[in-house]
Design an enzyme around this catalytic site. Structure first.
Site, PDB file in Angstrom:
ATOM      1  N   HIS A 214       8.511  35.584  40.381  1.00 50.16           N
ATOM      2  CA  HIS A 214       8.209  34.317  41.077  1.00 50.16           C
ATOM      3  C   HIS A 214       7.048  34.503  42.051  1.00 50.16           C
ATOM      4  O   HIS A 214       7.269  34.796  43.226  1.00 50.16           O
ATOM      5  CB  HIS A 214       9.440  33.836  41.839  1.00 50.16           C
ATOM      6  CG  HIS A 214      10.530  33.349  40.955  1.00 50.16           C
ATOM      7  ND1 HIS A 214      10.614  32.047  40.519  1.00 50.16           N
ATOM      8  CD2 HIS A 214      11.571  34.003  40.375  1.00 50.16           C
ATOM      9  CE1 HIS A 214      11.667  31.901  39.735  1.00 50.16           C
ATOM     10  NE2 HIS A 214      12.267  33.076  39.633  1.00 50.16           N
TER      11      HIS A 214
ATOM     12  N   GLU B 150       5.406  32.324  43.450  1.00 51.76           N
ATOM     13  CA  GLU B 150       5.390  31.273  44.490  1.00 51.76           C
ATOM     14  C   GLU B 150       6.039  31.714  45.800  1.00 51.76           C
ATOM     15  O   GLU B 150       5.865  31.068  46.819  1.00 51.76           O
ATOM     16  CB  GLU B 150       6.057  29.994  43.970  1.00 51.76           C
ATOM     17  CG  GLU B 150       7.578  30.034  43.808  1.00 51.76           C
ATOM     18  CD  GLU B 150       8.034  30.551  42.438  1.00 51.76           C
ATOM     19  OE1 GLU B 150       7.269  31.309  41.803  1.00 51.76           O
ATOM     20  OE2 GLU B 150       9.167  30.224  42.039  1.00 51.76           O
TER      21      GLU B 150
ATOM     22  N   CYS C  40       8.887  32.670  35.382  1.00 47.61           N
ATOM     23  CA  CYS C  40      10.248  33.094  35.077  1.00 47.61           C
ATOM     24  C   CYS C  40      10.732  32.439  33.784  1.00 47.61           C
ATOM     25  O   CYS C  40      10.294  32.835  32.709  1.00 47.61           O
ATOM     26  CB  CYS C  40      11.169  32.823  36.267  1.00 47.61           C
ATOM     27  SG  CYS C  40      12.571  33.945  36.262  1.00 47.61           S
TER      28      CYS C  40
ATOM     29  N   LEU D  36      15.505  16.146  59.049  1.00 52.67           N
ATOM     30  CA  LEU D  36      14.592  15.713  60.110  1.00 52.67           C
ATOM     31  C   LEU D  36      13.314  16.532  60.129  1.00 52.67           C
ATOM     32  O   LEU D  36      12.407  16.241  60.895  1.00 52.67           O
ATOM     33  CB  LEU D  36      15.264  15.958  61.463  1.00 52.67           C
ATOM     34  CG  LEU D  36      16.126  14.871  62.031  1.00 52.67           C
ATOM     35  CD1 LEU D  36      16.718  15.344  63.347  1.00 52.67           C
ATOM     36  CD2 LEU D  36      15.299  13.631  62.250  1.00 52.67           C
TER      37      LEU D  36
HETATM   38  N1  GLN Z   1      17.490  31.447  33.249  1.00 58.21           N
HETATM   39  C1  GLN Z   1      16.553  32.513  33.141  1.00 58.21           C
HETATM   40  C2  GLN Z   1      17.183  33.858  33.439  1.00 58.21           C
HETATM   41  O1  GLN Z   1      18.207  33.923  34.068  1.00 58.21           O
HETATM   42  C3  GLN Z   1      15.353  32.284  34.029  1.00 58.21           C
HETATM   43  C4  GLN Z   1      15.665  32.338  35.475  1.00 58.21           C
HETATM   44  C5  GLN Z   1      14.599  31.743  36.344  1.00 58.21           C
HETATM   45  O2  GLN Z   1      13.729  31.035  35.847  1.00 58.21           O
HETATM   46  N2  GLN Z   1      14.651  31.978  37.639  1.00 58.21           N
HETATM   47  O3  GLN Z   1      16.670  34.867  33.070  1.00 58.21           O
END
Ligand code: GLN
Length: 536
Positions: free
Chosen positions: A509, A511, A382, A14
């Site tokens: 990351h 993001e 990543c 929602l």
């Molecule tokens: N699979 C990869 C690792 O474990 C990348 C992980 C990811 O992209 N978060 O290192």
């Protein structure tokens, strides 16, 4: 501390998380210090082990907690930095109760759902209160839908908690759906009435009802809901489908003065109306951009929510550059089937996001190759960074069969491999490299430039595999620059190609640290490069 509890009724999805986050935005702009958290009734200890197709993105916090994606909304909509204390699941609750029982902490008593499990939930509320003395308002969203068996203990704990801290310090908000029946041309209030009745049966009378509607909420329906849900008419708030962006949600909720209703209920009515000019300007930039770019996100699809924070980061960066970022969701396997040029021929930037498992890997490698060769801006996150190094090893360094040991255990050139401490790990929950860690930037690189020539950065991680240091020199000799390494272990954090307008991969990351008015520097640089590419 004052408390707001947000429950949901009728159906899931929602926008309860967005409603909670938006209330956070409004209260924060009234000058209050706000903290948001989520209670999830499922039995997983955390969503870290769940498939993104089940659950959407796993959002990672500074402290390494793997949490529900709603915490991403909370961090983007307010300035609060969250910790693992801010996402409680039934799994954690039961885990704690059973450990206490085994330690004999219940002193011989029969351990029961009530009071022991409900107490455990209340303990978390008290702990968060004690640990955050500067916070004025704690907003807690309860996952799931009222009436679900698995949510009952949470609802009961909240009922008790409100009595204990005083009802004047608590505001219960119930978010429901007003379905529109096309054939009858009518908006229906009955599901809302029944859902509120269910909540009242459990001992909670909501103070405010937020009604999700496609259309507007007319006077008659407001009156009806007020009458049969036992609330004041002004406390029936419309939450319409926003036209352009989720960042309009706080502005929409404010039309019915939800922030006023909340502060009046919890005794903070003296605070000034929210100063939202900055937020409104951001929304205007999102709605009326001057330029447009198309960015391909080459991933694995099935559920839109899997790359949520990446999409949001692209929106933030786009707004900064007055640019609409059109996202082309590219199924990586499709690139394998149809070729990179066919699928990616018209895009201005290519992003390869994080991921696990080998499906679509070769397609992602083709995407990285295409971006490198065609000078198209590339951002690898990543797994996307690992892909960039594998591609470079295979096609530039001519290391045949180069791969990650995640996908090929016997690769002759394991460019990406497990670190010593990950070898032999069998427990899958919370055992990756997780959370914020410090890394050092190499001066004079693109990365350093993007970060404003900072020397050290802090970014959040969630991965098991690492760039293999045995190959560092060979890749560097061929022209790949390692522009950042972790401060403690010297692990590779960012790679880039100086011979390319924008080709960058980050092992972390970015993001998870982008905010509407503070886009992340890597996204900002990526979108700027895509814009430049589009104008050529
Ligand atoms: N699979 C990869 C690792 O474990 C990348 C992980 C990811 O992209 N978060 O290192």
């Amino acid at each position: 501390m004052k408390y707001i509890f947000v429950t949901g009724g009728v159906v899931s999805s929602l926008g309860k998380g967005l409603a909670a986050a938006s209330i956070g935005t409004l209260l924060e702009h009234r000058g209050l210090k706000v903290l948001l958290q989520k209670f999830d009734p499922y039995l997983n200890v955390d969503p870290g082990t769940m498939s993104p197709f089940q659950h959407g993105e796993v959002y990672v916090l500074d402290d390494g907690a793997e949490t529900d994606l709603d915490l991403g909304h909370y961090e983007r909509f307010t300035s609060g930095v969250l910790t693992r204390m801010n996402n409680l699941t039934s799994g954690q609750v039961f885990d704690s109760v059973i450990k206490k029982e085994r330690r004999g902490e219940y002193l011989g008593k029969t351990v029961q759902f009530i009071p022991h499990v409900t107490d455990e939930i209340k303990i978390r509320l008290h702990d968060v209160t004690i640990n955050n003395p500067e916070v004025n308002v704690l907003i807690t969203e309860i996952g799931g839908t009222v009436g679900d068996m698995e949510g009952l203990l949470f609802i009961e704990a909240l009922r008790q908690f409100a009595l204990e801290v005083g009802k004047e310090n608590v505001c219960f908000i119930h978010v429901t759906l007003l379905p529109y029946i096309k054939a009858a041309g009518e908006v229906k209030t009955k599901p809302t009435q029944q859902s509120v009745a269910k909540l009242r049966e459990l001992g909670i009378q909501p103070d405010i009802i937020i009604c999700r509607t496609e259309a507007d909420l007319d006077e008659d329906n407001r009156k009806k809901i007020a009458m049969f849900c036992n609330v004041d008419k002004k406390n029936v708030v419309a939450f319409r489908d926003v036209a352009h962006t989720i960042y309009e949600c706080p502005l929409d909720l404010r039309r019915d003065k939800i922030d006023r209703l909340v502060v009046d209920k919890i005794g903070l009515g003296h605070t000034p109306p929210p100063a939202l000019e900055g937020w409104e300007r951001f929304v205007q930039r999102v709605i009326h951009p001057k330029h447009k770019v198309t960015i391909a996100v080459a991933g694995k699809y099935g559920l839109l929510d899997a790359y949520k924070s990446i999409y949001e980061s692209l929106i933030h960066a786009g707004a900064q550059h007055n640019t609409k970022v059109k996202i082309l969701r590219v199924e990586a396997e499709d690139i394998e089937a149809r070729g990179a040029k066919e699928v990616l021929g018209d895009v201005d930037g290519i992003l390869v996001p994080g991921g696990f498992g080998d499906r679509g890997i070769e397609g992602k490698i083709l995407a990285a190759k295409y971006a490198r060769e065609e000078q198209i801006p590339y951002l690898g996150i990543c797994l996307g960074m690992q892909i960039a190094t594998i591609e470079f090893a295979r096609n530039v360094c001519k290391l045949k069969g180069a791969n990650s040991t995640e996908f090929d255990k016997n690769s002759p050139h394991p460019i990406i491999s497990l670190q010593e401490e990950q070898i032999g790990v069998e427990d899958m929950g919370a055992t990756m490299r997780l959370g914020s860690c410090e890394s050092i930037l190499l001066a004079g690189t693109k990365a350093a430039d993007l970060y404003g020539n900072a020397e050290r950065i802090h970014e959040r991680h969630r991965h098991r595999y690492e760039f293999n240091p045995d190959y560092q020199e060979r890749l560097q000799e061929a022209g790949m620059v390692i522009s950042s390494v972790s401060a403690k272990e010297g692990l590779v954090e960012i790679v880039e190609l100086p011979s390319h307008p924008f080709y960058l991969g980050a092992q972390f990351h970015p993001e998870f640290q982008s905010k509407p008015n503070h886009p992340h520097p890597l996204f900002s640089g990526f979108v700027a490069a895509a814009l430049e590419y589009s104008q050529k």
